[in-house]
Write a protein that holds these residues in place. Sequence first.
Motif, PDB file in Angstrom:
ATOM      1  N   ASP A  97      -6.749 -10.924  42.629  1.00  0.00           N
ATOM      2  CA  ASP A  97      -6.829 -10.414  41.265  1.00  0.00           C
ATOM      3  C   ASP A  97      -5.461 -10.509  40.584  1.00  0.00           C
ATOM      4  O   ASP A  97      -5.349 -10.989  39.452  1.00  0.00           O
ATOM      5  CB  ASP A  97      -7.280  -8.948  41.334  1.00  0.00           C
ATOM      6  CG  ASP A  97      -8.147  -8.574  40.147  1.00  0.00           C
ATOM      7  OD1 ASP A  97      -8.652  -9.478  39.462  1.00  0.00           O
ATOM      8  OD2 ASP A  97      -8.325  -7.375  39.909  1.00  0.00           O
ATOM      9  N   ILE A 133      -4.212 -12.743  37.355  1.00  0.00           N
ATOM     10  CA  ILE A 133      -3.457 -12.196  36.224  1.00  0.00           C
ATOM     11  C   ILE A 133      -2.214 -13.046  35.961  1.00  0.00           C
ATOM     12  O   ILE A 133      -1.910 -13.391  34.809  1.00  0.00           O
ATOM     13  CB  ILE A 133      -3.038 -10.728  36.536  1.00  0.00           C
ATOM     14  CG1 ILE A 133      -4.270  -9.805  36.565  1.00  0.00           C
ATOM     15  CG2 ILE A 133      -1.996 -10.235  35.537  1.00  0.00           C
ATOM     16  CD1 ILE A 133      -4.868  -9.522  35.207  1.00  0.00           C
ATOM     17  N   ALA A 163      -0.488 -11.157  27.687  1.00  0.00           N
ATOM     18  CA  ALA A 163      -1.302  -9.999  28.075  1.00  0.00           C
ATOM     19  C   ALA A 163      -2.754 -10.164  27.621  1.00  0.00           C
ATOM     20  O   ALA A 163      -3.694  -9.921  28.388  1.00  0.00           O
ATOM     21  CB  ALA A 163      -0.710  -8.719  27.491  1.00  0.00           C
ATOM     22  N   ILE A 193      -5.696 -10.087  30.397  1.00  0.00           N
ATOM     23  CA  ILE A 193      -6.576  -8.930  30.560  1.00  0.00           C
ATOM     24  C   ILE A 193      -7.857  -9.016  29.733  1.00  0.00           C
ATOM     25  O   ILE A 193      -8.751  -8.189  29.911  1.00  0.00           O
ATOM     26  CB  ILE A 193      -5.858  -7.600  30.224  1.00  0.00           C
ATOM     27  CG1 ILE A 193      -5.506  -7.503  28.742  1.00  0.00           C
ATOM     28  CG2 ILE A 193      -4.624  -7.425  31.088  1.00  0.00           C
ATOM     29  CD1 ILE A 193      -4.767  -6.222  28.374  1.00  0.00           C
ATOM     30  N   THR A 237     -11.222  -6.922  30.761  1.00  0.00           N
ATOM     31  CA  THR A 237     -11.444  -5.761  29.902  1.00  0.00           C
ATOM     32  C   THR A 237     -12.875  -5.759  29.367  1.00  0.00           C
ATOM     33  O   THR A 237     -13.562  -4.735  29.411  1.00  0.00           O
ATOM     34  CB  THR A 237     -10.434  -5.763  28.731  1.00  0.00           C
ATOM     35  OG1 THR A 237      -9.110  -5.792  29.270  1.00  0.00           O
ATOM     36  CG2 THR A 237     -10.596  -4.533  27.864  1.00  0.00           C
ATOM     37  N   TRP A 262      -6.786  -2.209  34.053  1.00  0.00           N
ATOM     38  CA  TRP A 262      -5.346  -2.069  33.795  1.00  0.00           C
ATOM     39  C   TRP A 262      -4.999  -0.683  33.254  1.00  0.00           C
ATOM     40  O   TRP A 262      -3.826  -0.306  33.241  1.00  0.00           O
ATOM     41  CB  TRP A 262      -4.834  -3.162  32.858  1.00  0.00           C
ATOM     42  CG  TRP A 262      -5.529  -3.277  31.541  1.00  0.00           C
ATOM     43  CD1 TRP A 262      -6.632  -4.025  31.266  1.00  0.00           C
ATOM     44  CD2 TRP A 262      -5.180  -2.623  30.312  1.00  0.00           C
ATOM     45  NE1 TRP A 262      -6.995  -3.879  29.945  1.00  0.00           N
ATOM     46  CE2 TRP A 262      -6.121  -3.038  29.338  1.00  0.00           C
ATOM     47  CE3 TRP A 262      -4.175  -1.745  29.935  1.00  0.00           C
ATOM     48  CZ2 TRP A 262      -6.087  -2.591  28.018  1.00  0.00           C
ATOM     49  CZ3 TRP A 262      -4.137  -1.301  28.617  1.00  0.00           C
ATOM     50  CH2 TRP A 262      -5.078  -1.720  27.672  1.00  0.00           C
ATOM     51  N   TYR A 269      -0.933  -4.069  36.787  1.00  0.00           N
ATOM     52  CA  TYR A 269      -1.302  -5.343  36.163  1.00  0.00           C
ATOM     53  C   TYR A 269      -0.417  -5.637  34.950  1.00  0.00           C
ATOM     54  O   TYR A 269      -0.018  -6.777  34.722  1.00  0.00           O
ATOM     55  CB  TYR A 269      -2.768  -5.329  35.746  1.00  0.00           C
ATOM     56  CG  TYR A 269      -3.710  -5.259  36.918  1.00  0.00           C
ATOM     57  CD1 TYR A 269      -3.996  -6.388  37.680  1.00  0.00           C
ATOM     58  CD2 TYR A 269      -4.327  -4.063  37.280  1.00  0.00           C
ATOM     59  CE1 TYR A 269      -4.851  -6.329  38.770  1.00  0.00           C
ATOM     60  CE2 TYR A 269      -5.181  -3.989  38.366  1.00  0.00           C
ATOM     61  CZ  TYR A 269      -5.443  -5.119  39.106  1.00  0.00           C
ATOM     62  OH  TYR A 269      -6.282  -5.068  40.182  1.00  0.00           O
ATOM     63  N   LEU A 270      -0.119  -4.583  34.180  1.00  0.00           N
ATOM     64  CA  LEU A 270       0.714  -4.783  32.992  1.00  0.00           C
ATOM     65  C   LEU A 270       2.143  -5.179  33.367  1.00  0.00           C
ATOM     66  O   LEU A 270       2.752  -6.032  32.717  1.00  0.00           O
ATOM     67  CB  LEU A 270       0.727  -3.513  32.136  1.00  0.00           C
ATOM     68  CG  LEU A 270      -0.647  -3.079  31.596  1.00  0.00           C
ATOM     69  CD1 LEU A 270      -0.518  -1.770  30.816  1.00  0.00           C
ATOM     70  CD2 LEU A 270      -1.263  -4.153  30.714  1.00  0.00           C
ATOM     71  N   THR A 284     -15.825 -12.973  32.507  1.00  0.00           N
ATOM     72  CA  THR A 284     -14.489 -12.629  32.993  1.00  0.00           C
ATOM     73  C   THR A 284     -13.610 -13.877  33.074  1.00  0.00           C
ATOM     74  O   THR A 284     -12.425 -13.846  32.748  1.00  0.00           O
ATOM     75  CB  THR A 284     -14.570 -11.974  34.385  1.00  0.00           C
ATOM     76  OG1 THR A 284     -15.596 -10.980  34.385  1.00  0.00           O
ATOM     77  CG2 THR A 284     -13.254 -11.325  34.773  1.00  0.00           C
ATOM     78  N   GLY A 315     -10.772 -14.521  28.442  1.00  0.00           N
ATOM     79  CA  GLY A 315      -9.341 -14.425  28.179  1.00  0.00           C
ATOM     80  C   GLY A 315      -8.792 -15.704  27.563  1.00  0.00           C
ATOM     81  O   GLY A 315      -8.076 -15.671  26.548  1.00  0.00           O
ATOM     82  N   THR A 365     -11.613   1.108  25.189  1.00  0.00           N
ATOM     83  CA  THR A 365     -10.885   0.831  26.429  1.00  0.00           C
ATOM     84  C   THR A 365     -10.525   2.130  27.154  1.00  0.00           C
ATOM     85  O   THR A 365     -10.543   2.194  28.383  1.00  0.00           O
ATOM     86  CB  THR A 365      -9.602   0.021  26.122  1.00  0.00           C
ATOM     87  OG1 THR A 365      -9.977  -1.153  25.404  1.00  0.00           O
ATOM     88  CG2 THR A 365      -8.882  -0.377  27.390  1.00  0.00           C
TER      89      THR A 365
END
Lengths: 209, 209, 209
Positions: A9, A13, A39, A43, A47, A59, A65-66, A127, A131, C52
Amino acid sequence: MYELLYWLDLFGIVVFALSGALMAGRYKLDPFGVVVLAAVTAIGGGTIRDITLDTPVFWVANPIYLYVILLTAVLTIIIIRRPKRIPKRFLLIADAFGLALFAVLGTEKSLALGAPVFVAVVMGTITGVAGGMIRDVICNVIPMILQKEIYATAAILGGSLYALFRYLAWPENIAIISAIIGALTLRLAAIYWRVSLPAFHIAEKEESK
Amino acid sequence: MYELLYWLDLFGIVVFALSGALMAGRYKLDPFGVVVLAAVTAIGGGTIRDITLDTPVFWVANPIYLYVILLTAVLTIIIIRRPKRIPKRFLLIADAFGLALFAVLGTEKSLALGAPVFVAVVMGTITGVAGGMIRDVICNVIPMILQKEIYATAAILGGSLYALFRYLAWPENIAIISAIIGALTLRLAAIYWRVSLPAFHIAEKEESK
Amino acid sequence: MYELLYWLDLFGIVVFALSGALMAGRYKLDPFGVVVLAAVTAIGGGTIRDITLDTPVFWVANPIYLYVILLTAVLTIIIIRRPKRIPKRFLLIADAFGLALFAVLGTEKSLALGAPVFVAVVMGTITGVAGGMIRDVICNVIPMILQKEIYATAAILGGSLYALFRYLAWPENIAIISAIIGALTLRLAAIYWRVSLPAFHIAEKEESK
């Protein structure tokens, strides 16, 4: 097993954040703009998946993750300087890794949360592609899913393979890795040899009115 | 009554999936790309509605919607082959049906979940316009809501009519059907006779600097 | 204190709705189209934030925000008529106010809901930039975040300043106002003097293949 999922994962990212940062490099953004685009790319898909499944957003639950995104964006800026030229394909390949990883991991998470198989594969596809789609839409670049080469197909393949391997009672680790390799191989092959499926094309009738 | 809502909902999914698949046909996508674009168009609006109202997302709760989208996309690909030319308006008309159906059904669902009337009409409008907007943004086509002909107005009319008819204590079935017909008639009239409301236009001052 | 947050929030809604209505004015939309674009711009960021964080969406919980948007859009249409020309910068300035307000208020709300500081600043940034980004993507305009002048930086500064001031135990009201002024000053300076940070730029290698 949980550990493997976690590292894969994070790797997903990293590669998506990298693809976002590289895209940002085409637009002469300042460093904070680069971080935001990295970002959003990294994400975005997960998300949408978590929100749709009404599970805590990954996150928010775990800010690591951030930090990884921030680090990736900063390293990309530092390492790739102006004089250095990088091939266009680098972004495509980073995106391909993210696509394959997130399609499979998204399917896995959805199944683990009790979603039916078909829904889980759709979630995995979302997913994997969302992004990058958000990245491309913001940058006004034609989204990869609209291009001729195999893209959505690779994401759907990844999720389906994982569901199949689980159905066949393969060990979790092997099912995950095999499905990712399957999706990644298909997508990389499409990039390198410009493989595509027969296209669906509508020739529009010009209206006289 | 529940049955009517269900079938109208599925019909809305079919027409929006059709509009997404037709748009995909302009881009020479492969079949899986067509399916993804059809799905995004068909479930986009309802997904945003359900997430915002914090109610389970309809297609996660009941995957039948996904099967219907898959079937619609496959049939679109099979029936409409390359040599066949179809008028541009076909996409517009499919979109108009989806817009009218989802604006009314989105308002109905929001009211049923206890939202205030004004919020429900806004939710209905979002349900009606968001899927098509996502489709157009991904495909880099000017969204229909930015075009001159009546569009948002038809969605707002549909939701408002439904709220009015319920307030007048009309039977549910008749309120739904009448509101849909109202919104659809307005939008189709706008397409055929290029009807539009007076526009709001700002002539920008060129700055000397 | 609660009151201050509430009025600042409404003011943010007004300025973003104004920026959306002004953008709509470039497209000759009808009044309902203007209202929808104003609404999407004004509620986009906060909606993503609330979803979120899995907290009730602010405008569903309290429809006053929708009435304010409707009023703002209608007043914009009435006051700014065709013959009147307005400078392009007016939209930029309205957007700057919304950016600064929502970045700080989004951070505040996230912290109040128990998010870690880093997550809260990211949420604030999303709240500040998402509405305008959706507006620009729908209108096919290059999003402000992709432009050279400081933009994401101002949003991140606003959220970070607020978090810092709270950490320093400043009174809530003063922390909020100071952080907003900090972000707004930076963004307005960037607009007026075209200030930008050193850019990250990748010169792409043309591939021979």
